[in-house]
Design an enzyme around this catalytic site. Structure first.
Site, PDB file in Angstrom:
ATOM      1  NE  ARG A 137      -5.018 -10.963 -12.959  1.00 14.33           N
ATOM      2  CZ  ARG A 137      -4.519 -10.433 -14.069  1.00 14.33           C
ATOM      3  NH1 ARG A 137      -5.214 -10.465 -15.191  1.00 14.33           N
ATOM      4  NH2 ARG A 137      -3.321  -9.871 -14.075  1.00 14.33           N
ATOM      5  CB  CYS A 140       0.559 -16.646 -15.938  1.00 15.96           C
ATOM      6  SG  CYS A 140       0.587 -14.945 -16.518  1.00 15.96           S
ATOM      7  N   GLY A 186       4.774 -25.884  -1.053  1.00 12.56           N
ATOM      8  CA  GLY A 186       3.981 -24.943  -0.264  1.00 12.56           C
ATOM      9  C   GLY A 186       2.520 -25.045  -0.625  1.00 12.56           C
ATOM     10  CG  PHE A 246       9.078 -15.558 -21.193  1.00  8.46           C
ATOM     11  CD1 PHE A 246       8.587 -16.859 -21.125  1.00  8.46           C
ATOM     12  CD2 PHE A 246       9.430 -15.053 -22.427  1.00  8.46           C
ATOM     13  CE1 PHE A 246       8.463 -17.646 -22.275  1.00  8.46           C
ATOM     14  CE2 PHE A 246       9.312 -15.824 -23.582  1.00  8.46           C
ATOM     15  CZ  PHE A 246       8.823 -17.122 -23.500  1.00  8.46           C
ATOM     16  CG  LEU A 247       6.184  -9.347 -17.347  1.00  7.70           C
ATOM     17  CD1 LEU A 247       5.264  -9.403 -16.148  1.00  7.70           C
ATOM     18  CD2 LEU A 247       6.235  -7.938 -17.882  1.00  7.70           C
ATOM     19  CD  GLU A 299       0.760 -10.296 -11.924  1.00  8.36           C
ATOM     20  OE1 GLU A 299       0.353 -10.353 -10.759  1.00  8.36           O
ATOM     21  OE2 GLU A 299       0.056 -10.561 -12.915  1.00  8.36           O
TER      22      GLU A 299
HETATM   23  N1  LIG Z   1       0.418 -10.844 -15.658  1.00  9.64           N
HETATM   24  C1  LIG Z   1       1.525 -11.506 -15.916  1.00  9.64           C
HETATM   25  O1  LIG Z   1       2.368 -11.728 -15.042  1.00  9.64           O
HETATM   26  C2  LIG Z   1       1.810 -12.020 -17.306  1.00  9.64           C
HETATM   27  C3  LIG Z   1       3.098 -12.483 -17.616  1.00  9.64           C
HETATM   28  C4  LIG Z   1       3.343 -12.944 -18.897  1.00  9.64           C
HETATM   29  C5  LIG Z   1       2.320 -12.983 -19.835  1.00  9.64           C
HETATM   30  N2  LIG Z   1       1.064 -12.556 -19.503  1.00  9.64           N
HETATM   31  C6  LIG Z   1       0.016 -12.593 -20.521  1.00  9.64           C
HETATM   32  O2  LIG Z   1      -0.164 -11.259 -21.000  1.00  9.64           O
HETATM   33  C7  LIG Z   1      -1.538 -11.020 -21.308  1.00  9.64           C
HETATM   34  C8  LIG Z   1      -2.048  -9.824 -20.533  1.00  9.64           C
HETATM   35  O3  LIG Z   1      -2.013 -10.144 -19.154  1.00  9.64           O
HETATM   36  P1  LIG Z   1      -2.191  -9.026 -18.026  1.00  9.64           P
HETATM   37  O4  LIG Z   1      -1.979  -9.711 -16.728  1.00  9.64           O
HETATM   38  O5  LIG Z   1      -1.371  -7.841 -18.373  1.00  9.64           O
HETATM   39  O6  LIG Z   1      -3.747  -8.676 -18.219  1.00  9.64           O
HETATM   40  P2  LIG Z   1      -4.588  -7.561 -17.490  1.00  9.64           P
HETATM   41  O7  LIG Z   1      -5.929  -8.112 -17.289  1.00  9.64           O
HETATM   42  O8  LIG Z   1      -3.821  -7.015 -16.314  1.00  9.64           O
HETATM   43  O9  LIG Z   1      -4.665  -6.386 -18.567  1.00  9.64           O
HETATM   44  C9  LIG Z   1      -5.343  -6.509 -19.770  1.00  9.64           C
HETATM   45  C10 LIG Z   1      -5.793  -5.118 -20.190  1.00  9.64           C
HETATM   46  O10 LIG Z   1      -6.310  -5.201 -21.523  1.00  9.64           O
HETATM   47  C11 LIG Z   1      -7.413  -4.298 -21.623  1.00  9.64           C
HETATM   48  N3  LIG Z   1      -8.211  -4.648 -22.793  1.00  9.64           N
HETATM   49  C12 LIG Z   1      -9.085  -5.679 -22.954  1.00  9.64           C
HETATM   50  N4  LIG Z   1      -9.612  -5.664 -24.188  1.00  9.64           N
HETATM   51  C13 LIG Z   1      -9.047  -4.622 -24.833  1.00  9.64           C
HETATM   52  C14 LIG Z   1      -9.177  -4.106 -26.152  1.00  9.64           C
HETATM   53  N5  LIG Z   1      -9.967  -4.680 -27.058  1.00  9.64           N
HETATM   54  N6  LIG Z   1      -8.445  -3.003 -26.496  1.00  9.64           N
HETATM   55  C15 LIG Z   1      -7.653  -2.415 -25.578  1.00  9.64           C
HETATM   56  N7  LIG Z   1      -7.483  -2.861 -24.331  1.00  9.64           N
HETATM   57  C16 LIG Z   1      -8.173  -3.948 -23.951  1.00  9.64           C
HETATM   58  C17 LIG Z   1      -8.121  -4.474 -20.290  1.00  9.64           C
HETATM   59  O11 LIG Z   1      -8.982  -3.377 -20.034  1.00  9.64           O
HETATM   60  C18 LIG Z   1      -6.932  -4.550 -19.325  1.00  9.64           C
HETATM   61  O12 LIG Z   1      -6.560  -3.294 -18.827  1.00  9.64           O
HETATM   62  C19 LIG Z   1      -2.267 -12.331 -20.987  1.00  9.64           C
HETATM   63  O13 LIG Z   1      -2.368 -13.102 -22.147  1.00  9.64           O
HETATM   64  C20 LIG Z   1      -1.334 -13.010 -19.997  1.00  9.64           C
HETATM   65  O14 LIG Z   1      -1.459 -14.406 -20.016  1.00  9.64           O
HETATM   66  C21 LIG Z   1       0.800 -12.056 -18.257  1.00  9.64           C
END
Ligand SMILES: NC(=O)c1ccc[n+]([C@@H]2O[C@H](COP(=O)([O-])OP(=O)(O)OC[C@H]3O[C@@H](n4cnc5c(N)ncnc54)[C@H](O)[C@@H]3O)[C@@H](O)[C@H]2O)c1
Length: 435
Positions: free
Chosen positions: A328, A261, A254, A153-154, A156
């Site tokens: 994104r 997400c 806004g 739930f973090l 960015e």
């Molecule tokens: N970004 C956010 O704020 C946030 C918050 C909560 C939940 N999430 C969820 O967490 C998940 C990850 O989000 P993110 O923003 O960290 O994604 P991201 O795109 O920043 O990072 C994903 C990473 O996974 C790597 N990857 C892809 N396929 C792989 C594999 N087979 N083996 C190893 N590494 C692999 C990619 O190279 C990339 O570095 C998503 O489902 C997202 O919805 C994101």
């Protein structure tokens, strides 16, 4: 001390790995992106996140955190593996699970001992069972494992604080022992722990994001009415927020939500409903209201300037929200497209996102300083509510502009003050359509 592998070194994976290492665990974080791993091993962060650089450096130096692109190496001795790979939108709004599937297969092929596989990625309801099937099918010999859902739930921009002080930890599994182990791992965070089944945990994540997005879209719809009837949506939000049943967060009208997400999660939840023959009327409207706002802001700016053809417009902010360089689904991308289509030239300044944004917005002229960016502009749009924009020198800004026009699409300025300073100022839902 537990031994943990984190698969996917993006926003979630890197923060998860670094924070668990900081709690005293031994973490190996893995990514298929070799360049990313090489950079991390040379101390170069793949993302901008306040405090992350120092946290990673400290834990690498202490020998608690390492990076690799080898599944065999990362899983050696691990008791827990977190899947934190991306789950972007597919063509019809469904979650694209190809990275989760690939990660599950690689884990199955390389696991050396019993494992608790924890899904941290946001995944459609039922994915936990599907991951278990993939692992069963891909194992070369039978090694016991359990799949647990532990959605992240973090946010960015405040990821480390959110990870270390979560409002709650949600754990879903059909295996009581595995759920307990994951709960133990999270105990130092001292947050309430909700233990439930896999599918319910997966739904809690989608429901939470969709609800927060709904709050924002609701306020944006209300903001337009505020403009028409002479009410101030900021004050309305403040007045509503004192009510504990409503809460004061995510009530900011806004330019709407973006990022990695909300857009994909609202669409994926709507897709799941349609797939089951249901009509997700609220979810569809939440998305519609959000995306309409981007064109709307440009239209209102055009009204203020008597057209945009040949005009130069400056954007204050590009990142989808402050304290991140994540572009994104950033609203700025659509705003730029609408401006260019209307014949405007676009200038922009963002404190950290310009390097990431420039390849996405090749026609935008980026500046290293907000006042230089404003020079010669016919109008400015506040796109991202960075703190440093809140106290810009308004006199200097006005002097730099060709016309003193500001469209404050994040409601960061005081309308009264802006008018006193001689700006032609408009915001979202602040009770005064055109100054
Ligand atoms: N970004 C956010 O704020 C946030 C918050 C909560 C939940 N999430 C969820 O967490 C998940 C990850 O989000 P993110 O923003 O960290 O994604 P991201 O795109 O920043 O990072 C994903 C990473 O996974 C790597 N990857 C892809 N396929 C792989 C594999 N087979 N083996 C190893 N590494 C692999 C990619 O190279 C990339 O570095 C998503 O489902 C997202 O919805 C994101």
């Amino acid at each position: 001390m537990k031994q943990i592998c984190v698969v996917g070194v993006g926003y979630v994976g890197l923060v998860t790995g670094a924070c668990f290492a900081d709690l005293g665990n031994k973490v190996v974080a893995l990514d298929v992106d070799r360049k990313r791993i090489e950079n991390l091993n040379n101390g170069i962060m793949p993302i901008y996140e306040p405090g992350l650089d120092e946290l990673v450096r400290r834990n690498v130096a202490a020998g608690r955190l390492a990076f690799t692109d080898s599944y065999a190496e990362a899983l050696k001795g691990a008791e827990f593996v977190f899947i934190a790979v991306g789950t972007p939108s597919g063509v019809n709004g469904e979650a694209d699970l190809q990275y989760v599937a690939a990660a599950a297969r690689s884990i199955a092929e390389n696991m050396a001992g019993p494992l608790v596989i924890i899904n941290k990625s946001t995944v459609p309801i039922g994915t936990g069972d599907w991951v278990a099937d993939i692992v069963h099918g891909a194992q070369t010999r039978e090694i016991p494992f359990s799949v647990v859902s532990c959605p992240e739930f973090l946010r960015e921009g405040s990821a480390i604080a959110d990870f270390t002080n979560p409002h709650r930890t949600v754990i879903g599994s059909l295996h009581h022992e595995a759920a307990e182990k994951v709960a133990q791992l999270h105990l130092p965070l001292r947050a309430p722990i909700v233990i439930t089944d896999l599918r319910t945990a997966e739904m809690i994540k989608y429901a939470s994001n969709a609800f927060l997005a709904t709050k924002i879209s609701f306020m944006n719809e209300l903001a337009d009415l505020c403009d028409c009837v002479g009410a101030d949506v900021k004050e309305v939000a403040a007045g509503m927020g004192y009510d504990a049943r409503i809460g004061r967060h995510f009530l900011d009208a806004g330019l709407g939500w973006g990022g990695s997400c909300f857009p994909k999660d609202v669409k994926a939840l709507a897709y799941m409903a349609k797939d089951k023959g249901l009509a997700p009327r609220i979810l569809d409207s939440v998305t519609l209201v959000n995306y309409e706002r981007r064109a709307d802001v440009v239209q209102r700016l055009s009204e203020m300037l008597g057209g945009l053809e040949g005009k130069t417009i400056g954007l204050l902010g590009l990142a989808f929200k402050p304290n991140t360089d994540d572009m994104r689904e950033a609203p700025s991308i659509d705003v730029v497209q609408h401006l260019l289509r209307a014949g405007a030239h676009v200038h922009a300044f963002d404190p950290v996102a310009m390097d990431v944004a420039q390849p996405l917005l090749p026609d935008v002229h980026m500046f290293k300083d907000p006042y230089d960016m404003a020079a010669g502009c016919n109008g400015l749009v506040v796109v991202t509510e960075w703190n440093e924009f809140k106290q810009l020198d308004l006199d200097q800004l006005k002097k730099a502009l060709k016309e003193p026009v500001i469209f404050d699409a994040r409601n960061i300025y005081d309308p009264q003050l802006m008018r006193e300073k001689g700006f032609k100022y408009r915001a979202i839902g602040r009770g005064s359509p055109v100054a």
